[in-house]
Design a protein around this motif. Structure first.
Motif, mmCIF file in Angstrom:
data_model
loop_
_atom_site.group_PDB
_atom_site.id
_atom_site.type_symbol
_atom_site.label_atom_id
_atom_site.label_comp_id
_atom_site.label_asym_id
_atom_site.label_seq_id
_atom_site.Cartn_x
_atom_site.Cartn_y
_atom_site.Cartn_z
ATOM 1 N N ALA A 390 0.808 -1.221 0.000
ATOM 2 C CA ALA A 390 0.000 0.000 0.000
ATOM 3 C C ALA A 390 0.838 1.267 0.000
ATOM 4 C CB ALA A 390 -0.946 -0.002 1.207
ATOM 5 N N HIS A 391 1.975 1.254 0.675
ATOM 6 C CA HIS A 391 2.774 2.473 0.802
ATOM 7 C C HIS A 391 3.472 2.849 -0.504
ATOM 8 C CE1 HIS A 391 1.978 2.531 5.066
ATOM 9 N NE2 HIS A 391 2.376 1.272 5.157
ATOM 10 N N GLU A 393 1.730 2.690 -3.389
ATOM 11 C CA GLU A 393 0.599 2.979 -4.263
ATOM 12 C C GLU A 393 0.222 4.456 -4.182
ATOM 13 O OE1 GLU A 393 -1.128 0.801 -6.292
ATOM 14 O OE2 GLU A 393 0.299 -0.785 -5.785
ATOM 15 N N HIS A 395 -1.796 7.601 -3.257
ATOM 16 C CA HIS A 395 -2.673 7.864 -2.100
ATOM 17 C C HIS A 395 -2.507 6.828 -1.002
ATOM 18 C CE1 HIS A 395 -4.568 10.658 -4.855
ATOM 19 N NE2 HIS A 395 -4.939 9.666 -5.653
ATOM 20 N N TYR A 397 -3.034 3.693 -1.291
ATOM 21 C CA TYR A 397 -4.217 2.826 -1.374
ATOM 22 C C TYR A 397 -4.173 2.014 -2.657
ATOM 23 C CZ TYR A 397 -9.148 1.435 -1.644
ATOM 24 O OH TYR A 397 -10.317 0.717 -1.741
ATOM 25 N N ALA A 399 -5.887 0.618 -5.246
ATOM 26 C CA ALA A 399 -7.267 0.718 -5.719
ATOM 27 C C ALA A 399 -7.629 -0.426 -6.662
ATOM 28 C CB ALA A 399 -7.484 2.061 -6.401
ATOM 29 N N ASP A 404 -9.063 -6.177 -3.428
ATOM 30 C CA ASP A 404 -9.929 -5.782 -2.310
ATOM 31 C C ASP A 404 -9.768 -6.702 -1.104
ATOM 32 O OD1 ASP A 404 -11.200 -8.098 -3.088
ATOM 33 O OD2 ASP A 404 -13.107 -7.153 -3.619
ATOM 34 N N ARG A 434 -12.366 6.329 -1.281
ATOM 35 C CA ARG A 434 -11.661 5.135 -1.717
ATOM 36 C C ARG A 434 -12.520 4.271 -2.631
ATOM 37 N NH1 ARG A 434 -8.835 4.033 4.181
ATOM 38 N NH2 ARG A 434 -7.046 5.427 3.826
ATOM 39 N N ASP A 438 -11.624 2.937 -6.370
ATOM 40 C CA ASP A 438 -11.820 1.569 -6.850
ATOM 41 C C ASP A 438 -12.572 1.568 -8.176
ATOM 42 O OD1 ASP A 438 -10.526 0.352 -4.720
ATOM 43 O OD2 ASP A 438 -12.359 0.066 -3.544
#
Length: 447
Positions: A390-391, A393, A395, A397, A399, A404, A434, A438
């Motif tokens: 995640a770090h 990506e 934002h 996040y 997506a 998911d 968020r 997605d």
């Protein structure tokens, strides 16, 4: 038992001497003993049915049993469940059988019936069922939890309530006026303000009220006219610190914890403090309160104020570090914060839904890209492949529905729905943003 043993013996406690002999003498419980009410009807007809009297101490359970026995012409067998075993019950049954041969009924009064074990209750049941014994049980505990269902189904439960201040004052006035059994011969003058203080200190218990009056009158002074007067100043030595203790295993213990919880949930800090103080002064462990507050922090406040749970844990730690006296203030601090804080049960609801959902999905497995790969074999099986850190990506996040973290073979559902209260409103905005990311990653414009 001699129901009408001489109660004018002034060496006996005042509460014993002043026990009512008829329903007309009885104070309180009008829902049971008033005109046309269940126990009054039994007295009128002389037919007593098996019953259980459930109420706090000093409300007249034993006295009612004596009155019912006397009015119906039955012999009263008085057993305490604390002392009586199967042997004592069988002996009472044998005496009842002998009376039955003489056409005399037997009422078995079982004090503290909640303390009977299963074998004792089983020994009693057939004789209650046959009518050999009419059972009158007395208990301060909820009989639905303590008395087995077979015995409970054969005895109607009547609930007695604590006497209110006015009723207790009436009990005290009668004792002061009664020359034969009470204190009337002493011509005591006691003001209503003093009677009210004694009644309040008795906390609904008539026996305790009479005991306090009897002790207080030891401090009465001669009035110079052949009588005595009780001054208010004398009460300090009598009342002292009136702690209202309760049984930790009793209903009142749990009722107070329930009242604390519901007052905090209802955002009523003053009521919460009232019940916490009552709980602690009654001998309850303050740690039981802070444990309940910790539950409230997640169940009823949740992310509407994310500071709630850390604050409660800090209060818990402060209590352990500071000791009882100073630590109680920290618990009050946490309780006020929780009561004033915005409320949300979204965490509680989400957790319940998640558990219910998982219970219906026995084949649930973790997707391979989320699995750990500590060995080459696991790595060769695809564990961890496709996982997006995640770090790294945009934002922070990853997506898109492909990442998911939901098991592919399980239908997607949502558990956590933030409310519009407090900080949780911000959570809802973040989650909506968020969801938009997605949708864009999946090639659409709307989530």
């Amino acid at each position: 038992m001699d129901l009408f043993a001489d109660k004018s013996d002034h060496s006996a406690p005042l509460a014993w001497r002043m026990r009512p002999r008829t329903l007309a003498d009885y104070v309180g419980q009008q829902a049971l003993v008033g005109p046309g009410k269940p126990l009054a009807r039994m007295v009128e007809t002389g037919v007593v049915r098996s019953l259980i009297l459930w109420g706090p101490p000093g409300t007249g359970k034993t006295t009612l049993a004596e009155i019912l026995a006397a009015e119906s012409g039955a012999e009263l067998e008085h057993l305490s469940a604390v002392m009586a075993g199967v042997k004592e019950i069988r002996a009472a049954v044998e005496r009842a059988q002998a009376r039955q041969a003489r056409d005399q009924a037997t009422l078995l009064f079982l004090d503290e019936i909640h303390r009977l074990n299963k074998s004792q209750q089983d020994a009693l049941l057939p004789h209650v069922e046959s009518g050999l014994l009419t059972l009158i049980g007395a208990t301060t505990e909820n009989p639905s939890f303590e008395v087995n269902s077979a015995l409970l189904s054969r005895a109607r439960v009547h609930v007695l309530r604590s006497l209110d201040e006015g009723e207790l004052m009436e009990v005290l006035r009668r004792a002061l006026a009664d020359e034969a059994r009470g204190l009337g011969a002493r011509r005591l003058r006691v003001g209503d303000d003093i009677l009210a203080l004694l009644a309040r200190a008795a906390a609904g218990d008539a026996r305790r009220a009479l005991g306090l009056l009897e002790t207080a009158c030891d401090f009465a002074e001669q009035d110079g006219q052949g009588g005595e007067v009780l001054h208010r100043e004398a009460l300090g030595a009598v009342l002292g610190h009136q702690a209202s203790a309760f049984d930790k295993q009793g209903d009142h213990y749990y009722d107070l914890l329930s009242a604390i919880h519901k007052s905090v949930r209802s955002s009523r800090p003053d009521a919460a403090l009232l019940y916490i103080a009552r709980f602690v002064q009654g001998g309850g462990d303050p740690l039981d309160v802070v444990r309940r507050l910790a539950a409230i922090a997640s169940e009823d406040v949740g992310n509407a104020d994310p500071r709630a749970l850390p604050l409660v844990m800090a209060a818990w730690d402060a209590y352990l570090r500071l000791g009882d006296h100073e630590g109680q203030r920290a618990i009050a601090h946490a309780a006020i914060h929780l009561a004033v804080a915005p409320k949300s049960n979204a965490i509680d609801q989400a957790w319940k839904q998640a558990k219910a959902f998982v219970a219906g999905q026995p084949r649930l497995e973790v997707p391979t890209y989320l699995r750990n790969a500590p060995t080459r074999l696991m790595e060769s099986l695809g564990h961890g492949q496709g996982y997006r850190y995640a770090h790294h990506e945009p934002h922070g996040y990853p997506a898109g529905s492909a990442h998911d973290c939901w098991p592919g073979e399980i239908p997607r559902t949502g558990f956590y729905t933030p409310t519009e209260y407090g900080q949780e409103k911000r959570y809802a905005q973040i989650m909506a943003w968020r969801a938009q990311l997605d949708a864009e990653a999946d090639g659409g414009g709307e989530p």
